[in-house]
Design a protein around this motif. Structure first.
Motif, PDB file in Angstrom:
ATOM      1  N   ALA A  62      -3.381   5.391   3.934  1.00  0.00           N
ATOM      2  CA  ALA A  62      -3.191   3.907   3.865  1.00  0.00           C
ATOM      3  C   ALA A  62      -2.990   3.359   5.299  1.00  0.00           C
ATOM      4  O   ALA A  62      -3.643   2.337   5.793  1.00  0.00           O
ATOM      5  CB  ALA A  62      -2.162   3.588   2.996  1.00  0.00           C
ATOM      6  N   GLU A  63      -2.132   3.839   6.022  1.00  0.00           N
ATOM      7  CA  GLU A  63      -1.835   3.592   7.608  1.00  0.00           C
ATOM      8  C   GLU A  63      -3.074   3.656   8.315  1.00  0.00           C
ATOM      9  O   GLU A  63      -3.330   2.809   9.224  1.00  0.00           O
ATOM     10  CB  GLU A  63      -0.447   4.489   7.985  1.00  0.00           C
ATOM     11  CG  GLU A  63       0.698   4.254   7.434  1.00  0.00           C
ATOM     12  CD  GLU A  63       1.538   2.986   7.450  1.00  0.00           C
ATOM     13  OE1 GLU A  63       0.820   2.005   8.433  1.00  0.00           O
ATOM     14  OE2 GLU A  63       2.397   2.808   7.208  1.00  0.00           O
ATOM     15  N   VAL A  64      -3.838   4.717   8.272  1.00  0.00           N
ATOM     16  CA  VAL A  64      -4.988   4.971   9.045  1.00  0.00           C
ATOM     17  C   VAL A  64      -6.206   3.854   8.958  1.00  0.00           C
ATOM     18  O   VAL A  64      -6.693   3.302   9.720  1.00  0.00           O
ATOM     19  CB  VAL A  64      -5.681   6.525   8.957  1.00  0.00           C
ATOM     20  CG1 VAL A  64      -6.938   6.472   9.595  1.00  0.00           C
ATOM     21  CG2 VAL A  64      -4.639   7.330   9.298  1.00  0.00           C
ATOM     22  N   GLU A  65      -5.951   3.641   7.359  1.00  0.00           N
ATOM     23  CA  GLU A  65      -7.232   2.423   7.075  1.00  0.00           C
ATOM     24  C   GLU A  65      -6.565   1.187   7.729  1.00  0.00           C
ATOM     25  O   GLU A  65      -7.426   0.522   8.278  1.00  0.00           O
ATOM     26  CB  GLU A  65      -7.172   2.285   5.640  1.00  0.00           C
ATOM     27  CG  GLU A  65      -7.841   3.212   4.831  1.00  0.00           C
ATOM     28  CD  GLU A  65      -9.332   3.420   4.736  1.00  0.00           C
ATOM     29  OE1 GLU A  65      -9.940   2.554   5.112  1.00  0.00           O
ATOM     30  OE2 GLU A  65      -9.749   4.343   4.112  1.00  0.00           O
ATOM     31  N   ARG A  66      -5.433   1.022   7.651  1.00  0.00           N
ATOM     32  CA  ARG A  66      -4.629  -0.412   8.000  1.00  0.00           C
ATOM     33  C   ARG A  66      -4.943  -0.487   9.695  1.00  0.00           C
ATOM     34  O   ARG A  66      -5.438  -1.466  10.369  1.00  0.00           O
ATOM     35  CB  ARG A  66      -3.122  -0.346   7.637  1.00  0.00           C
ATOM     36  CG  ARG A  66      -2.395  -1.453   8.326  1.00  0.00           C
ATOM     37  CD  ARG A  66      -1.220  -1.521   7.639  1.00  0.00           C
ATOM     38  NE  ARG A  66      -0.235  -2.623   7.898  1.00  0.00           N
ATOM     39  CZ  ARG A  66      -0.069  -3.536   6.995  1.00  0.00           C
ATOM     40  NH1 ARG A  66      -0.723  -3.587   5.983  1.00  0.00           N
ATOM     41  NH2 ARG A  66       0.642  -4.630   7.235  1.00  0.00           N
ATOM     42  N   GLY A  67      -4.526   0.590  10.292  1.00  0.00           N
ATOM     43  CA  GLY A  67      -4.751   0.914  11.728  1.00  0.00           C
ATOM     44  C   GLY A  67      -6.135   0.429  12.377  1.00  0.00           C
ATOM     45  O   GLY A  67      -6.417  -0.337  13.305  1.00  0.00           O
ATOM     46  N   TYR A 104      -0.629   4.820  -3.949  1.00  0.00           N
ATOM     47  CA  TYR A 104      -2.045   4.445  -4.543  1.00  0.00           C
ATOM     48  C   TYR A 104      -2.431   3.033  -4.214  1.00  0.00           C
ATOM     49  O   TYR A 104      -3.329   2.694  -3.827  1.00  0.00           O
ATOM     50  CB  TYR A 104      -2.162   5.021  -5.808  1.00  0.00           C
ATOM     51  CG  TYR A 104      -3.459   4.993  -6.343  1.00  0.00           C
ATOM     52  CD1 TYR A 104      -4.464   5.865  -5.906  1.00  0.00           C
ATOM     53  CD2 TYR A 104      -4.187   3.892  -7.028  1.00  0.00           C
ATOM     54  CE1 TYR A 104      -5.669   5.911  -6.353  1.00  0.00           C
ATOM     55  CE2 TYR A 104      -5.460   3.774  -7.474  1.00  0.00           C
ATOM     56  CZ  TYR A 104      -6.316   4.883  -6.924  1.00  0.00           C
ATOM     57  OH  TYR A 104      -7.461   4.778  -7.522  1.00  0.00           O
ATOM     58  N   ALA A 105      -1.603   2.096  -4.986  1.00  0.00           N
ATOM     59  CA  ALA A 105      -1.884   0.664  -4.866  1.00  0.00           C
ATOM     60  C   ALA A 105      -1.946   0.114  -3.334  1.00  0.00           C
ATOM     61  O   ALA A 105      -3.055  -0.723  -3.045  1.00  0.00           O
ATOM     62  CB  ALA A 105      -0.747  -0.238  -5.513  1.00  0.00           C
ATOM     63  N   VAL A 106      -0.943   0.390  -2.592  1.00  0.00           N
ATOM     64  CA  VAL A 106      -1.052  -0.042  -1.080  1.00  0.00           C
ATOM     65  C   VAL A 106      -2.548   0.776  -0.683  1.00  0.00           C
ATOM     66  O   VAL A 106      -3.153   0.005   0.383  1.00  0.00           O
ATOM     67  CB  VAL A 106       0.061   0.603  -0.456  1.00  0.00           C
ATOM     68  CG1 VAL A 106      -0.005   0.377   1.390  1.00  0.00           C
ATOM     69  CG2 VAL A 106       1.469  -0.058  -0.701  1.00  0.00           C
ATOM     70  N   TRP A 107      -2.550   1.954  -0.717  1.00  0.00           N
ATOM     71  CA  TRP A 107      -3.945   2.597  -0.033  1.00  0.00           C
ATOM     72  C   TRP A 107      -5.203   1.880  -0.536  1.00  0.00           C
ATOM     73  O   TRP A 107      -6.250   1.540   0.293  1.00  0.00           O
ATOM     74  CB  TRP A 107      -3.836   4.099  -0.438  1.00  0.00           C
ATOM     75  CG  TRP A 107      -4.847   4.928  -0.135  1.00  0.00           C
ATOM     76  CD1 TRP A 107      -5.571   4.987   1.132  1.00  0.00           C
ATOM     77  CD2 TRP A 107      -5.663   5.908  -0.928  1.00  0.00           C
ATOM     78  NE1 TRP A 107      -6.595   5.966   1.042  1.00  0.00           N
ATOM     79  CE2 TRP A 107      -6.721   6.428   0.001  1.00  0.00           C
ATOM     80  CE3 TRP A 107      -5.536   6.435  -2.034  1.00  0.00           C
ATOM     81  CZ2 TRP A 107      -7.539   7.432  -0.544  1.00  0.00           C
ATOM     82  CZ3 TRP A 107      -6.202   7.438  -2.557  1.00  0.00           C
ATOM     83  CH2 TRP A 107      -7.404   7.858  -1.714  1.00  0.00           C
ATOM     84  N   GLN A 108      -5.214   1.690  -1.876  1.00  0.00           N
ATOM     85  CA  GLN A 108      -6.651   1.005  -2.458  1.00  0.00           C
ATOM     86  C   GLN A 108      -6.549  -0.529  -1.707  1.00  0.00           C
ATOM     87  O   GLN A 108      -7.551  -1.100  -1.678  1.00  0.00           O
ATOM     88  CB  GLN A 108      -6.410   0.901  -3.919  1.00  0.00           C
ATOM     89  CG  GLN A 108      -6.452   2.229  -4.564  1.00  0.00           C
ATOM     90  CD  GLN A 108      -7.801   3.017  -4.093  1.00  0.00           C
ATOM     91  OE1 GLN A 108      -8.989   2.584  -4.087  1.00  0.00           O
ATOM     92  NE2 GLN A 108      -7.297   4.193  -3.508  1.00  0.00           N
ATOM     93  N   ALA A 109      -5.360  -1.182  -1.788  1.00  0.00           N
ATOM     94  CA  ALA A 109      -5.575  -2.553  -0.984  1.00  0.00           C
ATOM     95  C   ALA A 109      -5.921  -2.342   0.604  1.00  0.00           C
ATOM     96  O   ALA A 109      -6.463  -3.373   0.808  1.00  0.00           O
ATOM     97  CB  ALA A 109      -3.952  -3.305  -0.951  1.00  0.00           C
TER      98      ALA A 109
END
Length: 172
Positions: A62-67, A104-109
């Motif tokens: 989730a952090e990697v997607e965000r970054g 999971y919710a954060v990752w999917q968002a």
């Protein structure tokens, strides 16, 4: 929690469809490695001294997607979700109150936002965000997609081993 089934990427797609297909495949692979486990199992560490767990890997991705998508492509300057300056590896440091449902919710968002950010960009477009600390060059979307596939593939290998240690499950 169930996830969507994985689909093999097309073997004849164009470059962008191929990159997006492989990225989605690896996203679904990580989700599949977590299926059927409870929160306590998902928090189990691989083996000392490693701090890797399946829940930590989901939080990390989730952090990697965000970054890469928010901060590099969209230049949003978004703060970390699970980490901060006091605990730069906080995404891997899970506690008793941390749940897969939340992660999971954060990752999917973050995945949904990544798709939104990438949709209007061309593969050669580069974000206004960070530049390579090695070359000083900006990252184009093609590089980000390729790096994301590499990041997921590496961590999916970790996830394979962690899952096998938890309950003996193996597979692609």
């Amino acid at each position: 929690m169930t996830t969507s089934p994985r689909s093999e990427p097309s073997t004849v797609a164009g470059e962008r469809e191929m990159l997006e297909g492989w990225l989605d495949y690896h996203r679904a692979t990580l989700a599949s490695k977590c299926e059927g486990l409870d929160d306590a199992q998902l928090r189990q560490l691989s083996v000392a001294p490693s701090e890797l767990s399946l829940l930590g890997l989901v939080r990390h991705m989730a952090e990697v997607e965000r970054g890469w998508f928010r901060n590099t492509i969209a230049d949003e300057k978004a703060d970390g979700i699970f980490f901060d300056d006091a605990d730069p590896d906080g995404d891997f440091h899970t506690g008793e109150n941390d749940t897969y449902a939340e992660a999971y919710a954060v990752w999917q968002a973050e995945i949904a936002h990544a798709r939104e950010v990438a949709a209007p960009a061309g593969l050669d477009d580069h974000g206004a965000g960070r530049v390579s600390r090695h070359t000083g060059e900006p990252y184009n979307l093609r590089w980000v997609y390729t790096h994301m596939i590499e990041e997921y593939a590496r961590h999916n290998g970790h996830a394979d081993l962690i899952r096998e240690r938890i309950d003996g499950a193996t597979g692609e």
